[in-house]
Motif scaffolding. Structure first.
Motif, PDB file in Angstrom:
ATOM      1  N   ALA A 249       0.484  -1.595   0.269  1.00  0.00           N
ATOM      2  CA  ALA A 249      -0.176   0.159   0.525  1.00  0.00           C
ATOM      3  C   ALA A 249       0.908   1.104   0.040  1.00  0.00           C
ATOM      4  CB  ALA A 249      -0.903  -0.200   1.115  1.00  0.00           C
ATOM      5  N   ALA A 250      -0.029   2.039  -0.551  1.00  0.00           N
ATOM      6  CA  ALA A 250       0.943   3.498  -0.565  1.00  0.00           C
ATOM      7  C   ALA A 250       1.225   4.068   0.810  1.00  0.00           C
ATOM      8  CB  ALA A 250       0.127   4.761  -0.963  1.00  0.00           C
ATOM      9  N   GLY A 251       2.465   4.356   0.790  1.00  0.00           N
ATOM     10  CA  GLY A 251       2.662   4.612   2.887  1.00  0.00           C
ATOM     11  C   GLY A 251       3.262   3.525   3.570  1.00  0.00           C
ATOM     12  N   GLY A 252       3.529   2.333   2.473  1.00  0.00           N
ATOM     13  CA  GLY A 252       3.794   1.190   3.425  1.00  0.00           C
ATOM     14  C   GLY A 252       5.627   1.021   3.763  1.00  0.00           C
ATOM     15  N   PRO A 253       5.622  -0.178   4.008  1.00  0.00           N
ATOM     16  CA  PRO A 253       7.422   0.364   4.723  1.00  0.00           C
ATOM     17  C   PRO A 253       8.678   0.756   3.304  1.00  0.00           C
ATOM     18  CG  PRO A 253       6.687  -2.100   5.020  1.00  0.00           C
ATOM     19  CD  PRO A 253       4.809  -1.497   4.001  1.00  0.00           C
TER      20      PRO A 253
ATOM     21  N   ASP B 118       8.042   2.523   1.199  1.00  0.00           N
ATOM     22  CA  ASP B 118       7.834   4.072   0.531  1.00  0.00           C
ATOM     23  C   ASP B 118       8.102   5.073   2.085  1.00  0.00           C
ATOM     24  OD1 ASP B 118       6.837   4.185  -1.424  1.00  0.00           O
ATOM     25  OD2 ASP B 118       4.174   4.242  -0.500  1.00  0.00           O
ATOM     26  N   GLY B 119       7.833   4.678   3.308  1.00  0.00           N
ATOM     27  CA  GLY B 119       8.800   5.449   4.392  1.00  0.00           C
ATOM     28  C   GLY B 119      10.380   5.193   4.930  1.00  0.00           C
TER      29      GLY B 119
ATOM     30  N   ARG C 212      11.865   4.709   2.141  1.00  0.00           N
ATOM     31  CA  ARG C 212      12.460   6.025   1.140  1.00  0.00           C
ATOM     32  C   ARG C 212      12.010   7.010   1.744  1.00  0.00           C
ATOM     33  NH1 ARG C 212      10.655   2.434  -2.440  1.00  0.00           N
ATOM     34  NH2 ARG C 212      12.284   1.019  -3.543  1.00  0.00           N
ATOM     35  N   THR C 213      11.396   7.293   2.539  1.00  0.00           N
ATOM     36  CA  THR C 213      10.838   8.872   3.322  1.00  0.00           C
ATOM     37  C   THR C 213      12.277   9.056   4.349  1.00  0.00           C
ATOM     38  OG1 THR C 213       8.363   8.891   2.979  1.00  0.00           O
ATOM     39  CG2 THR C 213       8.867  10.527   4.603  1.00  0.00           C
ATOM     40  N   THR C 214      12.010   8.481   5.321  1.00  0.00           N
ATOM     41  CA  THR C 214      13.295   8.650   5.507  1.00  0.00           C
ATOM     42  C   THR C 214      14.955   8.836   5.442  1.00  0.00           C
ATOM     43  OG1 THR C 214      12.273   6.800   7.507  1.00  0.00           O
ATOM     44  CG2 THR C 214      14.719   7.479   8.002  1.00  0.00           C
ATOM     45  N   SER C 215      15.192   8.061   3.926  1.00  0.00           N
ATOM     46  CA  SER C 215      16.261   8.318   4.249  1.00  0.00           C
ATOM     47  C   SER C 215      16.517  10.104   2.867  1.00  0.00           C
ATOM     48  CB  SER C 215      16.851   7.229   2.772  1.00  0.00           C
ATOM     49  OG  SER C 215      16.136   5.781   3.231  1.00  0.00           O
ATOM     50  N   SER C 216      15.017  10.141   2.622  1.00  0.00           N
ATOM     51  CA  SER C 216      15.256  11.927   2.069  1.00  0.00           C
ATOM     52  C   SER C 216      15.829  12.938   3.250  1.00  0.00           C
ATOM     53  CB  SER C 216      13.957  11.811   1.080  1.00  0.00           C
ATOM     54  OG  SER C 216      13.513  12.661   0.863  1.00  0.00           O
ATOM     55  N   GLU C 217      14.571  12.548   4.654  1.00  0.00           N
ATOM     56  CA  GLU C 217      14.566  13.166   5.729  1.00  0.00           C
ATOM     57  C   GLU C 217      16.749  12.952   5.873  1.00  0.00           C
ATOM     58  OE1 GLU C 217      11.745  11.266   8.024  1.00  0.00           O
ATOM     59  OE2 GLU C 217      10.501  12.233   7.385  1.00  0.00           O
TER      60      GLU C 217
ATOM     61  N   ASP D 271      11.074  -4.381  -2.243  1.00  0.00           N
ATOM     62  CA  ASP D 271      10.344  -4.017  -3.175  1.00  0.00           C
ATOM     63  C   ASP D 271       9.956  -5.470  -4.159  1.00  0.00           C
ATOM     64  OD1 ASP D 271       8.638  -1.626  -2.837  1.00  0.00           O
ATOM     65  OD2 ASP D 271      10.298  -0.456  -3.923  1.00  0.00           O
ATOM     66  N   GLN D 272      11.396  -6.420  -4.079  1.00  0.00           N
ATOM     67  CA  GLN D 272      12.301  -6.889  -4.456  1.00  0.00           C
ATOM     68  C   GLN D 272      11.243  -8.070  -3.893  1.00  0.00           C
ATOM     69  OE1 GLN D 272      13.954  -7.902  -7.403  1.00  0.00           O
ATOM     70  NE2 GLN D 272      12.455  -9.246  -7.476  1.00  0.00           N
TER      71      GLN D 272
END
Length: 375
Positions: A24-28, A30-31, A33-38, A91-92
């Motif tokens: 789902a969107a906002g799942g592990p 995505d979380g 990648r968001t943390t890495s971006s921060e 993702d894989q």
């Protein structure tokens, strides 16, 4: 009319319990990648802060603060890279489950096609025998899919563990733990899906097939599939996302990124000379070396020619800011030179060659600045 639900039900159970593998969107991932971006944002703020401090002050206290800040920078960069790699692994893993689900759907449809073709003779012993044989064959195919996906997810779980070394800065330990938890829960959840599906199938097949067999007096062994896990790829010294950097693992266990292969080779060569005794005018790690001899030798191994005198080695990109330092950059004084190796450290020819915290002070010598020979 003969009830075949007991034969087909195990396949339906497997298909319904296996899961889709769709995250789902906002799942592990995505979380992560968001943390890495921060973390990348924190890294940029740190770079700006390091440069501001060094522009405003100088001296031993500022050098110590810079070394500490650069170590935190290394930790944040490593965690960011690992977070993005973990997201790719998750993702894989999800893709493996999606592929397995589609294969199971095809197996169920294939069995239903067989049953449809046998409809005219289902009431005969021969027809029942053929249906049961088809069911056993398709169940075996389904078990093969489950086994393969379990192995694939096991490989991805191992890849997640490889991406979670202890951080070099305790200040970022909480971030590392959170990223690891996201990835581990995602991988474990996908693995549990396949494992529970396999167990459910095994638990229901026996009674269903036994019931069907009792009607025909026929017995067959269930087929099993072979597992072919695909190992996750990766390298301890792989390039950066933009294809220009080269990662190096330092003696302290931290991972840093040189701007290019020449700088990476020079760093490896200089580190390889650690322990060499100091000999004025020396340029051979086998017999002794001085400060400029070390840097000239190390860059020579990378095919980059440097002047012999320390104060003349301020070549390449001038005045690299402290917050922008990369492994392979040179710290140049009017009578000394050292090589930045990353994680707030440099390697230099003392007696012997050794690695120490980065600094700009050196016995009262004038500090020329940091330079990047490969720019």
């Amino acid at each position: 009319m003969i009830d075949l639900s007991g034969v087909v039900q195990p396949l339906y159970d497997l298909l319904s319990s296996f899961g889709s593998g769709v995250l789902a969107a906002g799942g592990p991932s995505d979380g992560l990648r968001t943390t890495s971006s921060e973390l990348d944002g924190i890294h940029e703020l740190g770079r700006t802060g390091i440069n501001a401090v060094n522009n405003a002050w100088d001296g031993n206290a500022v050098d110590a603060a810079t070394a500490k800040a650069l170590r935190v920078q290394t930790s944040s960069a490593t965690l960011s890279d690992n977070g993005n790699e973990m997201a790719t692994v998750v993702d894989q893993a999800a893709a493996y489950v999606q592929t397995g689900q589609k294969e199971l759907d095809g197996i169920v449809n294939s069995f239903l096609t067989d049953v449809s073709a046998l409809t005219p003779v289902l009431a005969t012993p021969a027809g029942l025998t053929a249906v049961v044989a088809s069911a056993i064959d398709h169940i075996g195919q389904g078990m093969g899919v489950v086994g393969r996906v379990q192995d694939e997810l096991g490989t991805q779980t191992a890849a997640i563990h490889e991406l979670t070394p202890a951080p070099s800065s305790t200040a970022l330990a909480g971030v590392s733990s959170g990223a690891t938890g996201l990835a581990s829960s995602a991988s474990s959840g996908l693995l549990s899906t396949a494992a529970s599906a396999g167990s459910s199938l095994l638990g229901t097949v026996s009674s269903a097939v036994s019931s069907a067999m009792s009607d025909t007096g026929t017995s067959k062994a269930a087929a099993t599939g072979s597992a072919n896990p695909q190992p996750a790829t990766g390298s301890a010294e792989s390039g950066s996302a933009d294809g220009t950097g080269v990662k190096i693992t330092l003696p302290d266990g931290s991972t840093v990124e040189a701007p290019n292969e020449e700088a990476a080779t020079a760093v490896r060569s200089a580190i390889g000379a650690v322990g060499t005794p100091y000999v004025w005018g020396g340029n051979d790690p086998g017999s002794g070396i001085d400060c400029s001899g070390l840097t000239k030798y190390a860059y020579g191994e990378a095919g980059v020619e440097l002047p012999r005198l320390a104060q003349e080695q301020h070549i390449g990109h001038p005045q690299v800011s402290p917050g922008d330092l990369k492994p392979g950059d040179l710290a140049v004084w009017d009578g000394h030179v050292a090589m930045v190796v990353g994680n707030g450290q440099l390697v230099e020819a003392g007696d012997p060659v050794s690695i120490s915290s980065i600094r700009t002070e050196n016995s009262g010598m004038e500090f020329y600045g940091y330079y990047r020979p490969t720019s």
